[in-house]
Design an enzyme around this catalytic site. Structure first.
Site, short mmCIF file in Angstrom:
data_model
loop_
_atom_site.label_atom_id
_atom_site.label_comp_id
_atom_site.label_asym_id
_atom_site.label_seq_id
_atom_site.Cartn_x
_atom_site.Cartn_y
_atom_site.Cartn_z
N ASP A 167 -69.75 -107.17 -123.76
CA ASP A 167 -68.83 -107.14 -125.16
C ASP A 167 -68.41 -108.57 -125.42
O ASP A 167 -68.50 -109.41 -124.30
CB ASP A 167 -67.61 -106.28 -124.64
CG ASP A 167 -66.75 -105.76 -126.14
OD1 ASP A 167 -67.32 -106.60 -127.21
OD2 ASP A 167 -65.91 -105.46 -126.14
N GLY A 201 -65.67 -110.04 -126.01
CA GLY A 201 -64.20 -110.38 -125.56
C GLY A 201 -63.30 -110.54 -126.86
O GLY A 201 -62.24 -110.88 -126.68
N GLY A 202 -63.73 -110.12 -128.08
CA GLY A 202 -62.84 -110.24 -129.39
C GLY A 202 -61.80 -109.06 -129.12
O GLY A 202 -60.58 -109.52 -129.41
N PHE A 203 -62.04 -108.06 -128.71
CA PHE A 203 -60.91 -106.99 -128.51
C PHE A 203 -59.95 -107.62 -127.52
O PHE A 203 -58.68 -107.32 -127.50
CB PHE A 203 -61.77 -105.68 -128.04
CG PHE A 203 -60.66 -104.87 -127.78
CD1 PHE A 203 -60.17 -103.92 -128.68
CD2 PHE A 203 -60.09 -104.34 -126.70
CE1 PHE A 203 -59.24 -103.20 -128.73
CE2 PHE A 203 -59.13 -103.28 -126.27
CZ PHE A 203 -58.57 -102.71 -127.36
N ASP A 214 -66.04 -110.98 -132.81
CA ASP A 214 -65.22 -110.48 -134.04
C ASP A 214 -63.80 -110.75 -134.27
O ASP A 214 -63.20 -110.89 -133.08
CB ASP A 214 -65.62 -109.14 -134.53
CG ASP A 214 -65.19 -108.38 -133.29
OD1 ASP A 214 -64.89 -108.62 -132.37
OD2 ASP A 214 -65.15 -106.85 -133.79
N GLN A 273 -66.61 -103.37 -139.13
CA GLN A 273 -65.05 -103.32 -139.04
C GLN A 273 -64.76 -102.64 -140.42
O GLN A 273 -65.51 -102.30 -141.18
CB GLN A 273 -64.45 -104.73 -138.82
CG GLN A 273 -64.68 -105.47 -137.53
CD GLN A 273 -63.97 -104.60 -136.42
OE1 GLN A 273 -63.27 -103.63 -136.66
NE2 GLN A 273 -63.95 -105.06 -135.14
N GLY A 319 -63.10 -101.09 -134.00
CA GLY A 319 -61.96 -100.78 -134.57
C GLY A 319 -61.50 -99.52 -134.90
O GLY A 319 -60.78 -98.87 -135.71
N ASP A 355 -69.18 -96.30 -124.87
CA ASP A 355 -68.43 -96.90 -123.64
C ASP A 355 -67.21 -96.51 -123.73
O ASP A 355 -66.59 -96.42 -124.87
CB ASP A 355 -68.68 -98.36 -123.53
CG ASP A 355 -67.74 -99.18 -124.29
OD1 ASP A 355 -67.78 -98.92 -125.73
OD2 ASP A 355 -66.79 -99.69 -123.79
N CYS A 388 -70.64 -79.03 -111.96
CA CYS A 388 -71.18 -80.42 -111.81
C CYS A 388 -71.88 -80.70 -110.86
O CYS A 388 -71.85 -79.87 -109.63
CB CYS A 388 -69.74 -81.19 -111.76
SG CYS A 388 -70.15 -83.09 -111.66
N CYS A 396 -72.79 -83.69 -109.44
CA CYS A 396 -72.47 -84.85 -108.97
C CYS A 396 -72.26 -84.90 -107.34
O CYS A 396 -72.20 -83.89 -106.74
CB CYS A 396 -71.41 -85.66 -109.38
SG CYS A 396 -69.74 -85.30 -108.65
N CYS A 426 -68.85 -83.48 -106.10
CA CYS A 426 -68.75 -81.96 -106.22
C CYS A 426 -69.72 -81.20 -105.29
O CYS A 426 -69.40 -79.96 -104.94
CB CYS A 426 -68.95 -81.45 -107.70
SG CYS A 426 -67.76 -81.99 -108.93
N HIS A 441 -67.14 -88.85 -109.95
CA HIS A 441 -67.43 -87.22 -110.62
C HIS A 441 -67.18 -87.88 -112.33
O HIS A 441 -68.00 -87.11 -113.18
CB HIS A 441 -66.34 -86.56 -110.29
CG HIS A 441 -66.13 -85.38 -111.33
ND1 HIS A 441 -67.11 -84.31 -111.31
CD2 HIS A 441 -65.17 -85.12 -112.09
CE1 HIS A 441 -66.42 -83.56 -112.21
NE2 HIS A 441 -65.54 -83.98 -112.88
#
Ligand SMILES: [Zn+2]
Length: 395
Positions: free
Chosen positions: A91, A93-95, A145, A208, A236, A286, A324, A326, A329, A355
């Site tokens: 990403d 880094g805008g956020f 952005d 956006q 956004g 994500d 599950c 995993c 579990c 998990h």
């Protein structure tokens, strides 16, 4: 082609695809675990391989501040540094610049801000962010952005969206310059000026436009007219607006973007949102929720969320989620994991993180299978009905 997207099945707007990158394929829909600081918190890369993760995230803002993107480059790039040999997306880094950093000033050139770590003054421009993402060397890199709060006015949303598109053009120019002048660390030097697939990074634009359908359409149209992008980010959303508004925007963007390319819905990863977004044509997701919740003692289960710290689990022999598979579990009882949490043992938060990440990866795989089987409608209806049924376990 360094990057390609093949669609193997579809159900309405939903698609089952394969996104190919120089570090391997990503079967979509897919959840991407978040490794903000070059680590998916509490998990080892071997854990991620074992649970079938394909692409993971890193973050340009955080890695620029610590340890420094030039340190990562010197150590051979992000794949080598963190020993993850699969695809990585960073990403921009805008956020973070607009949410974590302090004392921002934004102008057409870029953003001046203070680091949230030590208050040092920093300047991000589209060019600087591309240089950072080049140093990190991820397969997919997001544009820089202008991010605004979810409830912003139409005027503010238009201004930020249009600026983001102008910044996108600058990102593309700078990336092309870097691809011709600065090989990625693991690109064979004699080949980097040719068409070595590894030397290329896929720049994703970010659509956006807040919760304004016409702004979303206008952004998608301008972005598409600029270049043949390898994929698209949708930004956004899930920032405080009503769920219905988010779903409506996804439908607008689904119509406005080409069906032939992957779409990545940024920052969305709760199970119910994942399913609703897949139904509206989103391929990649994500979210920090699975690891953050895991460290707080909350587990996703097929029957809703469970808070492992509750007294009722003190002698419960069942796994976190009986459905599950995993490794947490498969081996440990709720009683044991509750004991670890109550005793502040590190293994407790590690098992819950493991998990929860596995849960979302599995959900993506199950949705893909349902698309391929042609029964996404009934699968998602049943899945959501069970998940939303209030049960004594629900937090
Ligand atoms: Zn599990």
């Amino acid at each position: 082609m360094s990057f390609s997207f093949q669609i193997e099945g579809a159900a309405g707007a939903a698609r089952a695809g394969v996104f190919s990158t120089p570090h391997g394929n990503v079967e979509t829909p897919a959840f991407m675990p978040v490794g903000t600081l070059a680590t998916v918190k509490a998990l080892d890369p071997d854990d991620l391989v074992q649970m079938g993760a394909s692409m993971i995230l890193g973050n340009a803002y955080h890695l620029h501040l610590r340890p420094g993107d030039e340190v990562v480059r010197e150590m051979g790039g992000l794949h080598q540094f963190m020993r993850w040999n699969g695809p990585i997306l960073t990403d921009s880094g805008g956020f973070q610049v607009f949410s974590l950093a302090q004392l921002r000033t934004v102008d057409e050139q870029g953003v001046e801000f203070q680091s949230h770590l030590d208050g040092s003054r920093r300047f991000f421009t589209p060019e600087i962010v591309m240089q950072i993402e080049r140093n990190l060397g991820a397969d997919v890199i997001m544009q820089f952005d202008h991010v605004i709060p979810g409830q912003s006015s139409e005027f503010a949303a238009r201004d930020a969206s249009e600026r983001s598109i102008r910044w996108l053009a600058r990102c593309l120019t700078e990336l092309r310059r870097l691809e011709a002048s600065q090989p990625l660390e693991d690109t064979p030097r004699e080949r980097f000026q040719g068409d070595s697939p590894r030397n290329h990074q896929a720049l994703f634009p970010i659509v956006q436009g807040g919760i304004h359908a016409h702004l979303r359409r206008a952004a998608a149209d301008s972005i598409r007219a600029m270049y043949d992008w390898p994929g698209f980010g949708i930004g956004g959303l899930s920032v405080g607006e009503e769920k219905d508004a988010m779903f409506e925007m996804l439908e607008v963007v689904d119509e406005a973007l080409p069906k032939t390319h992957p779409r990545y819905l940024m920052g969305v990863g709760f199970p119910e949102d994942l399913i609703e977004a897949i139904r509206r044509g989103v391929d990649l997701f994500d979210c920090v929720a699975p690891t953050r919740m895991g460290r707080n003692g909350a587990a996703f289960t097929r029957d809703g969320r469970l808070n492992i710290k509750r007294t009722e689990f003190r002698t419960d022999p069942k796994p976190l989620d009986p459905d599950c598979d995993c490794s947490a579990c498969a081996r440990f009882s709720r009683a044991y994991i509750r004991h670890l949490f109550v005793s502040d043992e590190i293994l407790g938060l590690r098992l819950l993180s493991l998990h929860n990440v596995h849960f979302l990866l599995s959900l993506g795989r199950a949705a893909r299978q349902a698309i391929m089987n042609g029964d996404l409608d009934s699968w998602s209806r049943d899945w959501l009905a069970r998940y939303r049924t209030a049960s004594p376990l629900t937090v």
